[in-house]
Motif scaffolding. Structure first.
Motif, PDB file in Angstrom:
ATOM      1  N   ASN A   1     -12.651  69.680  32.338  1.00  0.00           N
ATOM      2  CA  ASN A   1     -12.495  68.237  32.366  1.00  0.00           C
ATOM      3  C   ASN A   1     -11.477  67.761  33.394  1.00  0.00           C
ATOM      4  OD1 ASN A   1     -14.282  67.504  30.116  1.00  0.00           O
ATOM      5  ND2 ASN A   1     -12.801  68.612  28.859  1.00  0.00           N
ATOM      6  N   HIS A   2     -10.590  68.642  33.785  1.00  0.00           N
ATOM      7  CA  HIS A   2      -9.530  68.220  34.698  1.00  0.00           C
ATOM      8  C   HIS A   2      -9.133  69.411  35.557  1.00  0.00           C
ATOM      9  CE1 HIS A   2      -6.182  65.554  35.896  1.00  0.00           C
ATOM     10  NE2 HIS A   2      -5.507  66.675  36.055  1.00  0.00           N
ATOM     11  N   SER A   3      -9.876  69.636  36.632  1.00  0.00           N
ATOM     12  CA  SER A   3      -9.597  70.759  37.513  1.00  0.00           C
ATOM     13  C   SER A   3      -9.604  70.279  38.956  1.00  0.00           C
ATOM     14  CB  SER A   3     -10.640  71.864  37.339  1.00  0.00           C
ATOM     15  OG  SER A   3     -10.372  72.953  38.215  1.00  0.00           O
ATOM     16  N   GLY A   4      -8.804  70.926  39.774  1.00  0.00           N
ATOM     17  CA  GLY A   4      -8.761  70.552  41.172  1.00  0.00           C
ATOM     18  C   GLY A   4      -7.797  71.423  41.945  1.00  0.00           C
ATOM     19  N   THR A   5      -7.353  70.903  43.071  1.00  0.00           N
ATOM     20  CA  THR A   5      -6.458  71.632  43.958  1.00  0.00           C
ATOM     21  C   THR A   5      -5.206  70.799  44.200  1.00  0.00           C
ATOM     22  OG1 THR A   5      -8.355  72.640  45.073  1.00  0.00           O
ATOM     23  CG2 THR A   5      -6.245  72.753  46.197  1.00  0.00           C
TER      24      THR A   5
ATOM     25  N   ASP B   1     -14.448  67.673  41.765  1.00  0.00           N
ATOM     26  CA  ASP B   1     -15.638  66.900  42.102  1.00  0.00           C
ATOM     27  C   ASP B   1     -15.301  65.605  42.829  1.00  0.00           C
ATOM     28  OD1 ASP B   1     -17.518  68.646  40.787  1.00  0.00           O
ATOM     29  OD2 ASP B   1     -16.739  67.905  38.902  1.00  0.00           O
ATOM     30  N   GLY B   2     -14.031  65.395  43.119  1.00  0.00           N
ATOM     31  CA  GLY B   2     -13.622  64.150  43.744  1.00  0.00           C
ATOM     32  C   GLY B   2     -13.301  63.055  42.739  1.00  0.00           C
ATOM     33  N   TYR B   3     -13.477  63.332  41.450  1.00  0.00           N
ATOM     34  CA  TYR B   3     -13.199  62.346  40.414  1.00  0.00           C
ATOM     35  C   TYR B   3     -12.908  63.089  39.108  1.00  0.00           C
ATOM     36  CZ  TYR B   3     -18.059  63.512  39.453  1.00  0.00           C
ATOM     37  OH  TYR B   3     -19.225  64.202  39.223  1.00  0.00           O
TER      38      TYR B   3
ATOM     39  N   HIS C   1     -17.028  70.456  37.255  1.00  0.00           N
ATOM     40  CA  HIS C   1     -16.815  71.845  37.648  1.00  0.00           C
ATOM     41  C   HIS C   1     -15.331  72.154  37.601  1.00  0.00           C
ATOM     42  CE1 HIS C   1     -20.714  70.891  39.527  1.00  0.00           C
ATOM     43  NE2 HIS C   1     -20.976  72.181  39.444  1.00  0.00           N
ATOM     44  N   TRP C   2     -15.018  73.447  37.524  1.00  0.00           N
ATOM     45  CA  TRP C   2     -13.623  73.853  37.712  1.00  0.00           C
ATOM     46  C   TRP C   2     -13.537  74.782  38.907  1.00  0.00           C
ATOM     47  CZ3 TRP C   2     -12.266  79.044  37.063  1.00  0.00           C
ATOM     48  CH2 TRP C   2     -13.169  79.850  36.353  1.00  0.00           C
ATOM     49  N   ILE C   3     -12.420  74.702  39.618  1.00  0.00           N
ATOM     50  CA  ILE C   3     -12.277  75.386  40.899  1.00  0.00           C
ATOM     51  C   ILE C   3     -11.550  76.712  40.722  1.00  0.00           C
ATOM     52  CG2 ILE C   3     -10.103  74.203  41.462  1.00  0.00           C
ATOM     53  CD1 ILE C   3     -11.065  74.165  44.401  1.00  0.00           C
ATOM     54  N   ASP C   4     -11.996  77.705  41.485  1.00  0.00           N
ATOM     55  CA  ASP C   4     -11.388  79.034  41.440  1.00  0.00           C
ATOM     56  C   ASP C   4     -11.208  79.540  42.872  1.00  0.00           C
ATOM     57  OD1 ASP C   4     -10.320  81.260  40.221  1.00  0.00           O
ATOM     58  OD2 ASP C   4     -12.252  82.252  39.924  1.00  0.00           O
ATOM     59  N   TYR C   5     -10.178  80.343  43.073  1.00  0.00           N
ATOM     60  CA  TYR C   5      -9.903  80.992  44.359  1.00  0.00           C
ATOM     61  C   TYR C   5      -9.923  80.026  45.541  1.00  0.00           C
ATOM     62  CZ  TYR C   5      -9.742  85.861  42.871  1.00  0.00           C
ATOM     63  OH  TYR C   5      -9.375  87.041  42.309  1.00  0.00           O
ATOM     64  N   PRO C   6      -9.132  78.951  45.513  1.00  0.00           N
ATOM     65  CA  PRO C   6      -9.090  78.096  46.699  1.00  0.00           C
ATOM     66  C   PRO C   6      -8.451  78.820  47.886  1.00  0.00           C
ATOM     67  CG  PRO C   6      -7.380  77.459  45.138  1.00  0.00           C
ATOM     68  CD  PRO C   6      -8.222  78.493  44.455  1.00  0.00           C
TER      69      PRO C   6
ATOM     70  N   GLY D   1      -4.206  60.256  51.328  1.00  0.00           N
ATOM     71  CA  GLY D   1      -4.905  61.496  50.971  1.00  0.00           C
ATOM     72  C   GLY D   1      -6.378  61.430  51.311  1.00  0.00           C
ATOM     73  N   GLN D   2      -6.706  61.097  52.546  1.00  0.00           N
ATOM     74  CA  GLN D   2      -8.092  60.941  52.975  1.00  0.00           C
ATOM     75  C   GLN D   2      -8.749  62.308  53.215  1.00  0.00           C
ATOM     76  OE1 GLN D   2      -7.919  58.521  56.506  1.00  0.00           O
ATOM     77  NE2 GLN D   2      -6.586  57.012  55.532  1.00  0.00           N
ATOM     78  N   TYR D   3      -9.969  62.479  52.692  1.00  0.00           N
ATOM     79  CA  TYR D   3     -10.688  63.729  52.917  1.00  0.00           C
ATOM     80  C   TYR D   3     -12.185  63.491  52.774  1.00  0.00           C
ATOM     81  CZ  TYR D   3     -11.247  64.129  47.830  1.00  0.00           C
ATOM     82  OH  TYR D   3     -11.574  63.890  46.519  1.00  0.00           O
ATOM     83  N   THR D   4     -12.955  64.446  53.300  1.00  0.00           N
ATOM     84  CA  THR D   4     -14.409  64.461  53.142  1.00  0.00           C
ATOM     85  C   THR D   4     -14.787  65.685  52.331  1.00  0.00           C
ATOM     86  OG1 THR D   4     -14.708  63.412  55.309  1.00  0.00           O
ATOM     87  CG2 THR D   4     -16.625  64.518  54.353  1.00  0.00           C
ATOM     88  N   TYR D   5     -15.649  65.495  51.313  1.00  0.00           N
ATOM     89  CA  TYR D   5     -16.146  66.636  50.538  1.00  0.00           C
ATOM     90  C   TYR D   5     -17.518  67.035  51.069  1.00  0.00           C
ATOM     91  CZ  TYR D   5     -18.276  69.451  46.952  1.00  0.00           C
ATOM     92  OH  TYR D   5     -18.923  70.473  46.311  1.00  0.00           O
ATOM     93  N   LEU D   6     -17.729  68.360  51.231  1.00  0.00           N
ATOM     94  CA  LEU D   6     -19.026  68.874  51.675  1.00  0.00           C
ATOM     95  C   LEU D   6     -19.431  70.044  50.785  1.00  0.00           C
ATOM     96  CD1 LEU D   6     -17.254  68.872  54.880  1.00  0.00           C
ATOM     97  CD2 LEU D   6     -19.587  68.146  55.196  1.00  0.00           C
ATOM     98  N   ASP D   7     -20.693  70.066  50.364  1.00  0.00           N
ATOM     99  CA  ASP D   7     -21.231  71.271  49.731  1.00  0.00           C
ATOM    100  C   ASP D   7     -21.432  72.313  50.811  1.00  0.00           C
ATOM    101  OD1 ASP D   7     -21.457  70.482  47.016  1.00  0.00           O
ATOM    102  OD2 ASP D   7     -23.238  69.324  47.503  1.00  0.00           O
TER     103      ASP D   7
END
Length: 208
Positions: A14-18, A40-42, A47-52, A93-99
């Motif tokens: 529910n609350h994952s990120g970098t 997910d940008g929000y 999803h939850w993030i691993d190994y950034p 904190g401007q960024y672009t998300y890409l799959d």
């Protein structure tokens, strides 16, 4: 400048990120600009993030992460192209998300300031490395494949435990994932741990 990266909410659906920290000057004991980027940008995240992993060039700070879905849902890979100038200036904190990307891909630490593209490496098989690049203008990026680089010897990703002198406890040899790479003087340098298919069962360092 200094850049520090960390995963937040590993396993939290529910609350994952970098978490990203950028020093405001060349003094790492001074002040820092601090940011949190949701997987997910929000929030709440799906999803939850691993190994950034992280790399950079003159335009971007590029983050890659493996994304795991809720309840065994979709697993994918994400790329976050951070506007380097904005983060360095303590901006919004401007960024672009890409799959894109693949398991444990590594953005390059680009030490040539005039290089306009940001390169990324990962294993696309047990005999070759894939090379992609982030290109275009900040805020309107594209992610495209450049090449697939073969190796003279095949390998597996198996971890071959290594012995320690005077102990029966073994050490992990690692698996075939790139944790980082460097771009300098027109060349990309990347290293991983592999177990060759044609040799003894032991972990070796493979350099591209």
């Amino acid at each position: 400048r200094y850049i520090i990266l960390g995963g937040e909410g590993i396993g939290d659906l529910n609350h994952s990120g970098t978490l990203v920290a950028v020093s405001q000057t060349n003094d790492p004991t001074g002040r820092w600009n601090l940011y949190a980027i949701f997987a997910d940008g929000y929030s709440p995240t799906q999803h939850w993030i691993d190994y950034p992993t992280v790399g950079f060039n003159g335009k971007w700070i590029l983050i890659h992460g493996d994304l795991f879905g809720q309840n065994g849902g979709t697993t994918k890979d994400g790329l976050w192209a951070l506007n380097k100038a904005d983060f360095y200036a303590g901006g919004s904190g401007q960024y672009t998300y890409l799959d894109g990307g693949s398991w444990m891909c590594a953005p390059a630490e680009t030490l040539d300031p005039a290089q306009p593209d940001e390169y990324v490496v990962w294993n696309d098989s047990n005999s070759s490395m894939a090379l992609w690049k982030l290109t275009g203008n900040v805020g309107a990026e594209s992610f495209v494949q450049v090449a697939s680089v073969g190796a003279p010897v095949g390998w597996t990703g198996s971890d071959a435990p290594a012995p320690q002198l005077g102990s029966t406890v073994t050490m992990g040899g690692g698996t075939n994932v790139f944790m980082g790479c460097n771009y300098r003087n027109g060349s990309i340098w990347a290293c991983e741990s592999v177990v060759p298919t044609s040799g003894p069962t032991r972990s070796c360092a493979q350099l591209f």
